[in-house]
Structures are given as C-alpha cells and as structure tokens.
Design a protein around this motif. Structure first.
Motif, PDB file in Angstrom:
ATOM      1  N   ARG A 198       0.806  -1.221   0.000  1.00 48.61           N
ATOM      2  CA  ARG A 198       0.000   0.000   0.000  1.00 48.61           C
ATOM      3  C   ARG A 198       0.839   1.272   0.000  1.00 48.61           C
ATOM      4  O   ARG A 198       0.385   2.321  -0.456  1.00 48.61           O
ATOM      5  CB  ARG A 198      -0.940   0.009   1.212  1.00 48.61           C
ATOM      6  N   PHE A 199       2.055   1.184   0.519  1.00 54.81           N
ATOM      7  CA  PHE A 199       2.903   2.374   0.622  1.00 54.81           C
ATOM      8  C   PHE A 199       4.304   2.090   0.079  1.00 54.81           C
ATOM      9  O   PHE A 199       5.269   2.009   0.835  1.00 54.81           O
ATOM     10  CB  PHE A 199       2.964   2.855   2.076  1.00 54.81           C
ATOM     11  N   PRO A 200       4.403   1.928  -1.224  1.00 56.86           N
ATOM     12  CA  PRO A 200       5.705   1.658  -1.839  1.00 56.86           C
ATOM     13  C   PRO A 200       6.543   2.939  -1.901  1.00 56.86           C
ATOM     14  O   PRO A 200       6.066   4.025  -1.543  1.00 56.86           O
ATOM     15  CB  PRO A 200       5.326   1.186  -3.239  1.00 56.86           C
ATOM     16  N   MET A 201       7.782   2.797  -2.371  1.00 55.79           N
ATOM     17  CA  MET A 201       8.673   3.959  -2.508  1.00 55.79           C
ATOM     18  C   MET A 201       9.314   3.984  -3.894  1.00 55.79           C
ATOM     19  O   MET A 201      10.540   3.898  -4.015  1.00 55.79           O
ATOM     20  CB  MET A 201       9.734   3.938  -1.412  1.00 55.79           C
ATOM     21  N   PRO A 202       8.506   4.094  -4.955  1.00 51.79           N
ATOM     22  CA  PRO A 202       9.097   4.183  -6.291  1.00 51.79           C
ATOM     23  C   PRO A 202       9.868   5.492  -6.448  1.00 51.79           C
ATOM     24  O   PRO A 202       9.577   6.477  -5.759  1.00 51.79           O
ATOM     25  CB  PRO A 202       7.880   4.144  -7.220  1.00 51.79           C
ATOM     26  N   HIS A 203      10.836   5.468  -7.328  1.00 53.34           N
ATOM     27  CA  HIS A 203      11.668   6.664  -7.582  1.00 53.34           C
ATOM     28  C   HIS A 203      12.322   7.162  -6.292  1.00 53.34           C
ATOM     29  O   HIS A 203      12.519   8.362  -6.095  1.00 53.34           O
ATOM     30  CB  HIS A 203      10.829   7.783  -8.213  1.00 53.34           C
ATOM     31  N   LYS A 204      12.661   6.215  -5.407  1.00 52.64           N
ATOM     32  CA  LYS A 204      13.206   6.588  -4.107  1.00 52.64           C
ATOM     33  C   LYS A 204      14.468   7.432  -4.244  1.00 52.64           C
ATOM     34  O   LYS A 204      14.671   8.406  -3.504  1.00 52.64           O
ATOM     35  CB  LYS A 204      13.503   5.329  -3.284  1.00 52.64           C
ATOM     36  N   GLY A 205      15.311   7.083  -5.213  1.00 56.46           N
ATOM     37  CA  GLY A 205      16.553   7.827  -5.402  1.00 56.46           C
ATOM     38  C   GLY A 205      16.299   9.283  -5.729  1.00 56.46           C
ATOM     39  O   GLY A 205      16.961  10.185  -5.186  1.00 56.46           O
ATOM     40  N   ASP A 206      15.309   9.547  -6.615  1.00 58.10           N
ATOM     41  CA  ASP A 206      14.976  10.925  -6.975  1.00 58.10           C
ATOM     42  C   ASP A 206      14.397  11.684  -5.784  1.00 58.10           C
ATOM     43  O   ASP A 206      14.750  12.847  -5.540  1.00 58.10           O
ATOM     44  CB  ASP A 206      13.984  10.951  -8.141  1.00 58.10           C
ATOM     45  N   PHE A 207      13.508  11.021  -5.048  1.00 55.16           N
ATOM     46  CA  PHE A 207      12.944  11.659  -3.858  1.00 55.16           C
ATOM     47  C   PHE A 207      14.049  11.969  -2.841  1.00 55.16           C
ATOM     48  O   PHE A 207      14.061  13.030  -2.219  1.00 55.16           O
ATOM     49  CB  PHE A 207      11.877  10.768  -3.216  1.00 55.16           C
TER      50      PHE A 207
END
Length: 648
Positions: free
Chosen positions: A477-486
């Motif tokens: 429910r709470f993934p972290m896609p594009h974590k590197g950019d964030f």
C-alpha cells in the motif's frame, strides 16, 4: 523513454528466470513490431490505402496480445462507411475488450454526421448519455417515426440544466407539435430553480401563457431578492409552486443574510405550506449557519436543531466548529446524547476523549485513547501521542498464492495490460487492468496486487488493494518508487524524505501520468502555472506541461514547491500540505489564531483539503517506518505570528 526502458529491463530479468530465451525474444520482437505497425497506422492518412506490407506485418502478429488493437485501428479507418452488420460483427468478435463502448458511440457519431439514420437507430443503446439519446430520437424522426420520437422527448426535456446541442432539432420539432405546454414549462422552471439555474428559468418563461408568466414573475422577484421573503404576502400564497419557491428563497437567504434568515424561524414553524420535514430542514440549515458564522451561540443554535435530520457531514460540521472554539462540555454532551462508542465516527470518538481530558476526566479519556490508538489512522496516531505510546502500525504482509498468480498470468486482460504497460501506454493498460480485476474474488485481487507490485506498477497495486478488505500490507500500500529521486531532492531541500513521499502517495498514488480535473499533473500533481514559476525560481528548463509526467522533473519541482510552502508556514507540515493542496492564498486566511495542530486541522473549511492533510500526516508516519526513522506524527502548534500572519 527512460521509464519505458526501465520497465522493459525489469521484465527481461523476470522472463529470463521464468521462460526460455526464445520465448522472451519472440514477445520482445512482437512488441517492437506492434509498436512500429501502430506508429505507421497513426501516420497514415485515413484516405490512403493501407499498404499490403503493413497488413502482412499486422497479420503476422495474430498471436500477440495486442493484436486486437491493430485490428481496431484498421477498422476505425472510414468507419462511417462500414455497415452496421460489419460494426456489430467486429464488436461481437471483440466483445470482451474495453474499447467496445467507445467504438460503438464513435460509429454512432459518424453515422449521425452523415445522416445515416437507420444506422444511428441500430447503434444506439438504452442508457447512452443524453446527447446520444437525442441523436437516436432525431434519427427516428427523420426515418418517418415521428410519433415514436416525440413521445420520448418530454422525459429528456424535463431537466434542471441545459441540454446538449444534439437535442436542439428534436426539441424544436416537439415544441412545434404543441407538446410543450405551459404547465410542463412550469415543471421545468421548478427544476431549474432547484439547480439554481436562474438564467435558464428566465429563458423558459418566454413560452409561458399569461397566467403562468404572471406567477413566474411574481416568484422570480423573490428568487432574485430572497430578502423579500419576510414580506407577509408571500407567506399567504398556496400551491405546490409557491411552496417550492418559498423553500428555495429561504435556502438562498440563509447563505446571503443569516441574520435576516434567523428572524424567520417562527414563521417557518407555523407555515402550513411546508411539510414537517421541510420545516425542520430549513430551521436546521439556519441554526447551523448562524452557529458557523458566529451569529448565534452554539448552545442556542443547538436548541433549534433536529439532530436526527442532520446527515453525517452536517454533524461533523458542528463538531469541527465546536473543536475550533474549544467547546469541550458541548462536545461531550452531544456525544453522550447521540452516539454509542462502538458506532461513533472515529473523529467523534477522538474529540470526545479530548473533551474529557480538557474537562479533567483523564482516566476516562485515556481509556478511550487506548481504544482509538489501536487503529492505524490519523486519529489513532493522535491518540497514541496523547498516551505517549508507540503507534499501532499493524503491518501484516499478504501471502503470495503462486497458483493464483500463475492462473492470472494466463488471463488475456492481464497480458494486454502488461504489454501496454511495457510500451509506456498507461491509460489503455489501466483500462485492461480494470476489466481484469472487476470480476475477481478477494484472493485473486490480492494476487493481482502482488503482480502489479512486482512489475513496479505501484498505482495499480494500491488501487487493486482498495477493492479488497485488506489494509495491513504496508509494503504493497505504501511503496517507494523513484526513491533515489525523492532522496536527492529531499536532501537538496533539507527535508525529511518521508514528507515528499507522503505528498506523492496522497496526490497520485504514484501514477506518473495522473491529471486532475483542475489540470494538476504527475506524481506530485503540480499545476502547470505553479511548475512554471517554481522552475523559473530554481533555474530549471521547463517548456511544456507534458514534462510534468516525467517523474524526475515532477519530483524536483514538487519537492521544491513543498519546501517553499514549509518555509512560508513555519515548517509546519500540516499547514504546508494544506497550502500545497488548496493554495497558500487560501490557507493564510485559515490561520487566524494560536491553536493546537489537531484543532487547526479540524477547522480547515474544505473537506478535500482537510482529508488530504490528515492523510499526509498519517502517511508520513508510515514512510518513517519504511525508512527506519523515528516514528512521530509531524505536529507543532499553529502560531500565526511565526508565519507572518499576526493580526490578519
């Protein structure tokens, strides 16, 4: 382009482990050939014949999942020249595909434009929207079925809003046939006044007979100037239209001049033209408005209110007003009178406990906080903070049922969704995915969510889980896609990473091509104007709103804008999130006095923004958990002076 290549890389690795290299090469080759064929068809003028070489290329893709879409592109060429039999045959061949409805109504529109009336009649389906219904009635009329067509117009015409232009012809014929009586026109005027469409009512009144026009003009004055409702002669009028006009006038006056509306409560109670329910609703509206506008004390207003007739939204309005005014005894009294703990909305439970705490009944308040704190929600986190205990995140990973997953992977809808997703075409991919999950069982939907998550199609995993009863798998429910950019942008803005992740999760659920009705775009839902200003401020190259669908740029500008809101509003995430959603020009008027943050959030006047802020704060806690950070609901007192808003 990078996003598409990244998706392909993921699937290449997956395929290498689960299928033969030959099979992987075959589907990859077919995908490329499909993309090429589709591009050629898009560029080819509808007037030109499709080259034989291209037809052969398409025929060679019969085994490819998206082959029906190439056939659709071919079939749509010169669609208006195709027979209904051919159209129905094509629709029947591909009856399970999402484009069935859109192709049929496209054909209907083209046939209507070419005045192919019998085809229009054949392609229409009951339940089609009003514009298509009017096309069908026009076609009936033109096909010498005038009586049948005119008989159906009345139900369409009796609308409180303007009708689409496709209805103009058949309505004129209906009027010419003498079907629009003055009595019928009065019925529609009533509907338009209910919808507050005064201009349309004025237009309709032109066709009234002398008697009805006199009646309309009499009540029109009251509609335009509802303050005149205090005049005694209006209260002496009887009849259905009079009763409706009086009710509407009082409703309009309530929002224009609450002080004057309050003087009418006695008259409303005794007016025989209103039913008992209408009387109570009008008085409820006046009393509630008076309380919210501080024209009457809450205690006095509540004596006029029939609580049983209030919907949940209006009951919540009362609660929020009392919370903002710190009216703890009143909140406690209302809760005790109207709610049982197990049935009460969670916000009522929390503020009842808070009222008890503020009234000195700490033991009872803490017992209630203990129950609320068990829930992984905004109010649960608030209750945990009151008690000084850890949050109940209740994470429970959902098991993967490989048997179900294997079965779903054979599903045509899933295969088409996957191919569109890999090609970067998220809209048709989502349409196919919806058709996939709509008939699935709970267990199958859980498996489908796992599949989408493994594809890194996180938005679909999130949405699919909302179609189940499962809420405890926080990884899905709470993934972290594009974590590197964030991470890069959060560090650049000196911001905790959990905050922009929480904003993106609330804004778009990580759908990169999301576009709101207001025009906000991308992961962090930036308005083009806001993005342009932020890009100029940061020296970022920005030349097209389409760029906002690029995750890297969207995250860069979105995080920078969030940082600007935090800087403007004392680094308070609740206020900054409200400004991010509703605009700082609105929020500065909402920060009026020093308040505890939980009280201030409750007083946010916009329902959407209020829910938005609560979600962002709660999501920030969940992302703190994912990032192994200390879990703490972002909270600090609201102080206007620290935001440069003192005495404003």
């Amino acid at each position: 382009m990078f996003s598409r290549l990244f998706r392909l890389a993921i699937f290449s690795c997956s395929l290498a482990m689960t299928t033969s290299a030959h099979a992987a090469d075959t589907i990859e080759t077919q995908r490329q050939q499909f993309d090429d064929a589709r591009l050629q068809l898009d560029k080819l003028s509808a007037r030109k014949t499709v080259p034989q070489s291209l037809r052969k290329q398409i025929d060679d893709l019969k085994d490819y999942p998206l082959y029906p879409y190439l056939q659709l592109s071919l079939f749509k060429r010169n669609l208006e020249k195709r027979s209904v039999k051919d159209i129905e045959g094509f629709l029947n061949t591909y009856k399970k595909l999402p484009f069935k409805h859109s192709l049929r109504v496209l054909a209907l529109r083209k046939k209507f434009k070419r005045k192919q009336w019998q085809d229009v009649i054949a392609l229409y389906r009951p339940g089609d929207k009003t514009s298509y219904q009017c096309m069908q009635l026009t076609a009936l009329y033109k096909s010498k079925q005038q009586s049948k067509a005119l008989f159906q117009v009345e139900s369409i015409w009796l609308s409180g809003t303007s009708l689409p232009k496709q209805c103009d012809f058949i309505i004129k014929r209906w009027q010419k046939a003498g079907k629009q009586t003055s009595a019928l026109t009065m019925q529609r005027i009533e509907l338009t006044l209910e919808k507050r469409q005064g201009r349309l009512a004025k237009y309709l009144a032109k066709s009234l007979n002398a008697k009805d026009k006199k009646t309309y003009l009499y009540w029109k004055k009251l509609y335009n100037k509802p303050q005149m409702v205090s005049n005694s002669h209006y209260w002496k009028k009887r009849g259905h239209f009079a009763n409706v006009a009086m009710r509407i006038a009082i409703e309009r006056l309530t929002y224009r001049d609450i002080a004057k509306a309050m003087t009418l409560i006695g008259k409303i109670k005794n007016h025989i033209g209103f039913t008992e329910k209408v009387r109570a609703q009008l008085i409820n509206n006046i009393a509630l408005r008076a309380m919210l506008k501080d024209k009457e004390s809450a205690e006095t207003a509540l004596t006029h209110i029939d609580w049983a007739l209030l919907n949940a939204s209006k009951q919540e309005q009362i609660l929020r007003h009392l919370v903002g005014d710190s009216q703890w005894p009143l909140i406690a009294a209302l809760y005790s009178k109207h709610y049982r703990q197990k049935d009460a909305p969670i916000e009522w439970q929390y503020w009842y406990a808070s009222s008890l705490e503020n009234m000195g009944n700490t033991q009872r308040a803490n017992a209630l906080y203990q129950e609320i704190a068990k829930k992984r929600r905004y109010y649960g986190f608030l209750a945990s903070d009151k008690l000084g205990i850890n949050y109940s995140l209740n994470h429970q990973a959902l098991n993967k049922d490989q048997r179900i997953i294997d079965d779903l992977n054979k599903n045509d809808y899933l295969q088409r969704a996957k191919e569109f997703y890999l090609l970067g075409d998220d809209l048709p991919a989502r349409r196919e995915w919806y058709q996939l999950v709509k008939p699935l069982s709970e267990e199958q939907r859980i498996a489908a969510a796992h599949i989408a998550h493994d594809w890194q199609w996180h938005n679909r995993a999130i949405i699919t889980l909302t179609m189940t009863e499962q809420r405890n798998d926080l990884n899905l429910r709470f993934p972290m896609p594009h974590k590197g950019d964030f991470q890069t942008q959060a560090k650049k803005q000196d911001m905790t990473l959990s905050w922009p992740l929480a904003i993106a999760r609330q804004e778009s659920a990580f759908l990169k091509d999301a576009t709101s009705s207001a025009g906000a775009r991308g992961l962090m839902q930036l308005l083009p104007g806001t993005a342009k200003l932020q890009a100029k401020k940061d020296g970022v190259l920005y030349y097209s709103r389409k760029q906002l669908h690029e995750p890297q740029l969207n995250i860069k500008l979105g995080t920078a804008y969030l940082s600007a809101m935090l800087a403007r509003f004392d680094n308070n995430l609740a206020v900054a999130a409200a400004a991010y959603n509703a605009g700082p020009h609105r929020v500065k008027h909402w920060v009026k006095e020093e308040l505890a943050q939980d009280q201030w959030v409750e007083t946010i006047p916009y329902r959407e923004t209020r829910s938005y802020v609560k979600n962002v704060l709660a999501y920030a806690v969940i992302y703190q958990h994912h990032l192994a950070q200390q879990q703490k609901l972002p909270s600090s007192a609201i102080d206007p002076s620290r935001m440069g808003l003192a005495n404003k």
